[in-house]
Design a protein around this motif. Structure first.
Motif, PDB file in Angstrom:
ATOM      1  N   LEU A  69      74.660 -41.570  53.030  1.00 42.65           N
ATOM      2  CA  LEU A  69      74.481 -41.528  51.573  1.00 42.65           C
ATOM      3  C   LEU A  69      75.736 -42.047  50.872  1.00 42.65           C
ATOM      4  CD1 LEU A  69      72.696 -38.086  51.002  1.00 42.65           C
ATOM      5  CD2 LEU A  69      71.764 -40.327  50.396  1.00 42.65           C
ATOM      6  N   ALA A  70      76.903 -41.574  51.324  1.00 42.48           N
ATOM      7  CA  ALA A  70      78.167 -41.973  50.703  1.00 42.48           C
ATOM      8  C   ALA A  70      78.406 -43.469  50.912  1.00 42.48           C
ATOM      9  CB  ALA A  70      79.320 -41.158  51.276  1.00 42.48           C
ATOM     10  N   LYS A  71      78.114 -43.924  52.122  1.00 43.69           N
ATOM     11  CA  LYS A  71      78.298 -45.339  52.474  1.00 43.69           C
ATOM     12  C   LYS A  71      77.413 -46.218  51.590  1.00 43.69           C
ATOM     13  CE  LYS A  71      80.270 -48.048  55.494  1.00 43.69           C
ATOM     14  NZ  LYS A  71      81.725 -48.148  55.523  1.00 43.69           N
ATOM     15  N   MET A  72      76.218 -45.708  51.259  1.00 42.29           N
ATOM     16  CA  MET A  72      75.279 -46.474  50.446  1.00 42.29           C
ATOM     17  C   MET A  72      75.552 -46.311  48.950  1.00 42.29           C
ATOM     18  SD  MET A  72      71.847 -45.774  52.735  1.00 42.29           S
ATOM     19  CE  MET A  72      70.661 -46.724  51.769  1.00 42.29           C
ATOM     20  N   GLY A  73      76.601 -45.565  48.616  1.00 43.09           N
ATOM     21  CA  GLY A  73      77.040 -45.539  47.224  1.00 43.09           C
ATOM     22  C   GLY A  73      76.808 -44.256  46.444  1.00 43.09           C
ATOM     23  N   MET A  74      76.194 -43.246  47.052  1.00 46.12           N
ATOM     24  CA  MET A  74      75.987 -42.016  46.303  1.00 46.12           C
ATOM     25  C   MET A  74      77.313 -41.279  46.090  1.00 46.12           C
ATOM     26  SD  MET A  74      73.588 -38.690  47.063  1.00 46.12           S
ATOM     27  CE  MET A  74      71.937 -39.114  46.571  1.00 46.12           C
ATOM     28  N   LYS A  75      77.477 -40.702  44.908  1.00 43.98           N
ATOM     29  CA  LYS A  75      78.695 -39.936  44.595  1.00 43.98           C
ATOM     30  C   LYS A  75      78.355 -38.440  44.565  1.00 43.98           C
ATOM     31  CE  LYS A  75      81.032 -43.744  43.498  1.00 43.98           C
ATOM     32  NZ  LYS A  75      81.425 -44.402  44.741  1.00 43.98           N
ATOM     33  N   ASP A  76      79.380 -37.623  44.507  1.00 42.82           N
ATOM     34  CA  ASP A  76      79.194 -36.164  44.367  1.00 42.82           C
ATOM     35  C   ASP A  76      78.278 -35.553  45.414  1.00 42.82           C
ATOM     36  OD1 ASP A  76      80.906 -35.892  42.181  1.00 42.82           O
ATOM     37  OD2 ASP A  76      79.337 -36.557  40.804  1.00 42.82           O
ATOM     38  N   ILE A  77      78.610 -35.817  46.658  1.00 48.28           N
ATOM     39  CA  ILE A  77      77.863 -35.223  47.768  1.00 48.28           C
ATOM     40  C   ILE A  77      78.631 -33.995  48.248  1.00 48.28           C
ATOM     41  CG2 ILE A  77      77.018 -35.593  50.131  1.00 48.28           C
ATOM     42  CD1 ILE A  77      77.166 -38.677  49.397  1.00 48.28           C
ATOM     43  N   VAL A  78      77.919 -32.872  48.384  1.00 48.40           N
ATOM     44  CA  VAL A  78      78.559 -31.651  48.883  1.00 48.40           C
ATOM     45  C   VAL A  78      77.839 -31.184  50.148  1.00 48.40           C
ATOM     46  CG1 VAL A  78      79.069 -29.215  48.403  1.00 48.40           C
ATOM     47  CG2 VAL A  78      79.339 -30.933  46.601  1.00 48.40           C
ATOM     48  N   VAL A  79      78.605 -30.913  51.195  1.00 49.02           N
ATOM     49  CA  VAL A  79      78.046 -30.348  52.428  1.00 49.02           C
ATOM     50  C   VAL A  79      78.482 -28.889  52.515  1.00 49.02           C
ATOM     51  CG1 VAL A  79      78.011 -30.465  54.961  1.00 49.02           C
ATOM     52  CG2 VAL A  79      78.139 -32.582  53.621  1.00 49.02           C
ATOM     53  N   LEU A  80      77.545 -28.001  52.782  1.00 53.97           N
ATOM     54  CA  LEU A  80      77.865 -26.583  52.954  1.00 53.97           C
ATOM     55  C   LEU A  80      77.599 -26.168  54.402  1.00 53.97           C
ATOM     56  CD1 LEU A  80      76.159 -25.112  49.739  1.00 53.97           C
ATOM     57  CD2 LEU A  80      78.552 -25.808  50.026  1.00 53.97           C
ATOM     58  N   MET A  94      85.671 -25.747  45.059  1.00 57.56           N
ATOM     59  CA  MET A  94      84.301 -26.226  45.277  1.00 57.56           C
ATOM     60  C   MET A  94      83.713 -26.782  43.985  1.00 57.56           C
ATOM     61  SD  MET A  94      81.286 -24.213  47.329  1.00 57.56           S
ATOM     62  CE  MET A  94      80.601 -23.213  46.026  1.00 57.56           C
ATOM     63  N   LYS A  95      83.008 -27.907  44.105  1.00 54.11           N
ATOM     64  CA  LYS A  95      82.389 -28.514  42.925  1.00 54.11           C
ATOM     65  C   LYS A  95      81.349 -27.590  42.298  1.00 54.11           C
ATOM     66  CE  LYS A  95      82.985 -33.392  43.911  1.00 54.11           C
ATOM     67  NZ  LYS A  95      82.449 -34.630  44.455  1.00 54.11           N
ATOM     68  N   LYS A  96      81.184 -27.715  40.963  1.00 58.18           N
ATOM     69  CA  LYS A  96      80.197 -26.892  40.254  1.00 58.18           C
ATOM     70  C   LYS A  96      78.872 -27.637  40.115  1.00 58.18           C
ATOM     71  CE  LYS A  96      82.800 -23.308  39.171  1.00 58.18           C
ATOM     72  NZ  LYS A  96      82.690 -22.375  40.293  1.00 58.18           N
ATOM     73  N   THR A  97      78.939 -28.965  40.188  1.00 60.03           N
ATOM     74  CA  THR A  97      77.708 -29.757  40.143  1.00 60.03           C
ATOM     75  C   THR A  97      77.772 -30.808  41.250  1.00 60.03           C
ATOM     76  OG1 THR A  97      78.637 -31.426  38.664  1.00 60.03           O
ATOM     77  CG2 THR A  97      77.505 -29.570  37.624  1.00 60.03           C
ATOM     78  N   ALA A  98      76.596 -31.215  41.710  1.00 58.33           N
ATOM     79  CA  ALA A  98      76.555 -32.228  42.756  1.00 58.33           C
ATOM     80  C   ALA A  98      75.284 -33.058  42.637  1.00 58.33           C
ATOM     81  CB  ALA A  98      76.601 -31.554  44.126  1.00 58.33           C
ATOM     82  N   GLU A  99      75.364 -34.291  43.111  1.00 57.51           N
ATOM     83  CA  GLU A  99      74.174 -35.150  43.158  1.00 57.51           C
ATOM     84  C   GLU A  99      73.220 -34.599  44.232  1.00 57.51           C
ATOM     85  OE1 GLU A  99      71.917 -38.189  41.782  1.00 57.51           O
ATOM     86  OE2 GLU A  99      73.883 -37.640  40.976  1.00 57.51           O
ATOM     87  N   ILE A 100      73.831 -34.185  45.365  1.00 60.38           N
ATOM     88  CA  ILE A 100      73.034 -33.564  46.424  1.00 60.38           C
ATOM     89  C   ILE A 100      73.875 -32.513  47.140  1.00 60.38           C
ATOM     90  CG2 ILE A 100      73.654 -35.299  48.188  1.00 60.38           C
ATOM     91  CD1 ILE A 100      70.753 -34.962  49.294  1.00 60.38           C
ATOM     92  N   VAL A 101      73.222 -31.435  47.538  1.00 62.83           N
ATOM     93  CA  VAL A 101      73.870 -30.418  48.378  1.00 62.83           C
ATOM     94  C   VAL A 101      73.181 -30.461  49.742  1.00 62.83           C
ATOM     95  CG1 VAL A 101      74.277 -27.955  48.743  1.00 62.83           C
ATOM     96  CG2 VAL A 101      74.542 -28.939  46.451  1.00 62.83           C
ATOM     97  N   ILE A 102      73.965 -30.721  50.769  1.00 58.91           N
ATOM     98  CA  ILE A 102      73.427 -30.771  52.125  1.00 58.91           C
ATOM     99  C   ILE A 102      73.798 -29.468  52.825  1.00 58.91           C
ATOM    100  CG2 ILE A 102      73.583 -31.962  54.355  1.00 58.91           C
ATOM    101  CD1 ILE A 102      74.157 -34.549  52.730  1.00 58.91           C
TER     102      ILE A 102
END
Lengths: 385, 90
Positions: free
Chosen positions: A23-34, A1-9
């Motif tokens: 979000l990913a499609k529009m270019g955001m990186k480091d997205i984590v879904v929990l 699991m990532k330690k940092t993220a741009e957004i946590v959903i």
């Protein structure tokens, strides 16, 4: 699991996954879904999974039109290796009271003005759509052939696979235990598998949205309520549209696989997190379903289950950022309509977060902000089950 | 007939190969396999298939079946005609 993220959903149902996808499609990186269970293990996977454009307010009509357009091309857009099973057999909504009949006239005028292919039918005309409908108490019906239903597990599977291809990290069986806020800003998400540093959190926790909001100190005016569903053995196709009645508070549909799924609300449900099946529901559902569609008497029911509606004071969702905490976003309180609006939710929240708001997003974020309840600006939708 | 073609779920015609394929793809519980494939959703209510799916999952993960979660047992115990339930109180 990532330690940092741009957004946590938080939430691996349709709202959370669709937002991660856009979000990913529009270019955001480091997205984590929990997700505390597996994909679609909450309200999404337990829902009736219908989608209708026949609403009584312009806002809901437009949300549903947008979602329906997406689902029509869902397999292609998400490059899904399976099938989301979108059956556009229409929705036949029946009026059994004079008040409903009058409301339907207004609804149809509104819906037609927005380009929705809906018709107001006499009971005889309704029989042409569903030949074995019991019309003894039907005053009129509205029918939109482009409404329909989908397989909610496959929809979420499709979004999850598309998300992973775009680099989104989805962690199932991971429970959020706390959210750290410092000086009014999101700092960190604490889970049972470790912590993730982030400045943005999205609450897409469905029936548990109020629990998540409490972690950042927000007391949401929403509650959760059990809604039961049952399913019959699969049989040859005999029922084209979803049959729905607001007054009788029910919906009945036959999925492409052949089984018939039906559910109804109960005004006496307790406000808690119970999702155990109730005998009371089965008893009432059998009676009202057999009365509405008599051939159902011969079908065996094989299973019943339940899920949570996340109810808001005006039965409309809460979307977007909040005044209290910077970096906290919500798509909650759908009151039973979260699945059908899923793709619109994802698009709207993603555009809002990235500051690239389309006209529809501006409209929805403006109307559905959490502060509307304090201001008394409730949105009254006449057509809800 | 190879063992892989053995029918695991008679309601949905799913073979051992189908189930093993799903496990390989990452569906890692009886619940997940049930929801994506309908294995256990048919008229038999999982009586035949769910134990086999559980033991396949246990084998794949090198665990004992007691360590894995079974899907929820839901009512009714056996399929019942809606018309019968409708007349229930007479």
């Amino acid at each position: 699991m990532k330690k940092t993220a741009e957004i946590v959903i938080i939430g691996g149902g349709v709202s959370g996954l669709a937002t991660a996808y856009f979000l990913a499609k529009m270019g955001m990186k480091d997205i984590v879904v929990l997700e505390k269970g597996y994909i679609a293990s909450g309200s999404t996977g337990r829902c009736g999974a219908g989608i209708r454009q026949q609403w009584g307010t312009e806002m809901n009509c437009r949300m549903a039109i947008n979602a329906c357009d997406f689902y029509e091309k869902g397999n292609e857009i998400l490059e899904y290796d399976d099938d989301i099973e979108f059956k556009q057999g229409g929705y036949l909504i029946i009026a059994t009271t004079e008040k409903e009949h009058e409301q339907f006239k207004k609804n149809v005028a509104l819906q037609q003005s927005l380009g929705i292919p809906v018709k107001h039918l006499t009971p005889q005309e309704a029989l042409e759509v569903v030949p074995f409908l019991n019309i003894s108490d039907v005053l009129s019906a509205t029918y939109c052939k482009k409404d329909g239903h989908l397989n909610p597990f496959k929809v979420c599977d499709a979004f999850a696979k598309a998300c992973r291809k775009l680099g989104v990290e989805i962690n199932t069986y991971t429970k959020v235990e706390d959210i750290v806020v410092e000086n009014g800003r999101i700092k960190e998400v604490v889970t049972d598998k470790g912590n993730i540093a982030t400045n943005k959190v999205m609450n897409a926790a469905g029936g548990y949205s109020q629990v998540i909001a409490k972690m950042v100190g927000i007391d949401l005016p929403v509650y959760s309520e059990r809604h039961n569903i049952l399913v019959t053995e699969p049989v040859e196709p005999f029922l084209g549209p979803m049959v729905m009645a607001f007054q009788k508070n029910l919906y009945i549909q036959q999925v492409p696989h052949g089984s018939v799924i039906m559910g109804k609300g109960d005004p006496n449900e307790p406000r808690d997190f119970t999702i155990k099946s109730s005998w009371h529901f089965l008893d009432e559902m059998a009676r009202i379903a057999c009365d509405t569609l008599p051939p159902l008497r011969g079908l065996r029911m094989v299973r019943q289950w339940a899920g949570l509606y996340n109810m808001s004071p005006d039965c409309q969702p809460v979307l977007g950022s909040v005044d209290e905490v910077e970096g906290f976003y919500m798509a909650i309180g759908f009151s039973g309509h979260g699945f059908m609006m899923g793709p619109t939710t994802g698009m709207v929240i993603a555009e809002h977060i990235l500051g690239q708001e389309s006209e529809l997003t501006k409209l929805l974020i403006g109307m559905l902000h959490l502060s509307r309840f304090e201001k008394g600006e409730l949105i009254l939708e006449p057509s809800v089950v | 007939m190879s063992q892989n073609k053995t029918i695991v779920c008679r309601c949905e015609d799913l073979t051992l190969e189908d189930i093993r394929e799903l496990i390989k793809k990452g569906y890692k519980s009886v619940d997940e396999i049930k929801r994506i494939s309908r294995c256990g959703m048919g008229p038999c209510q999982g009586r035949t298939c769910r134990d086999i799916v559980l033991s396949e999952l246990a084998k794949a993960e090198g665990k004992d079946i007691s360590e894995l979660k079974m899907s929820t047992f839901r009512p009714p115990v056996k399929p019942v005609k809606l018309g019968l339930i409708e007349r229930g109180e007479e």
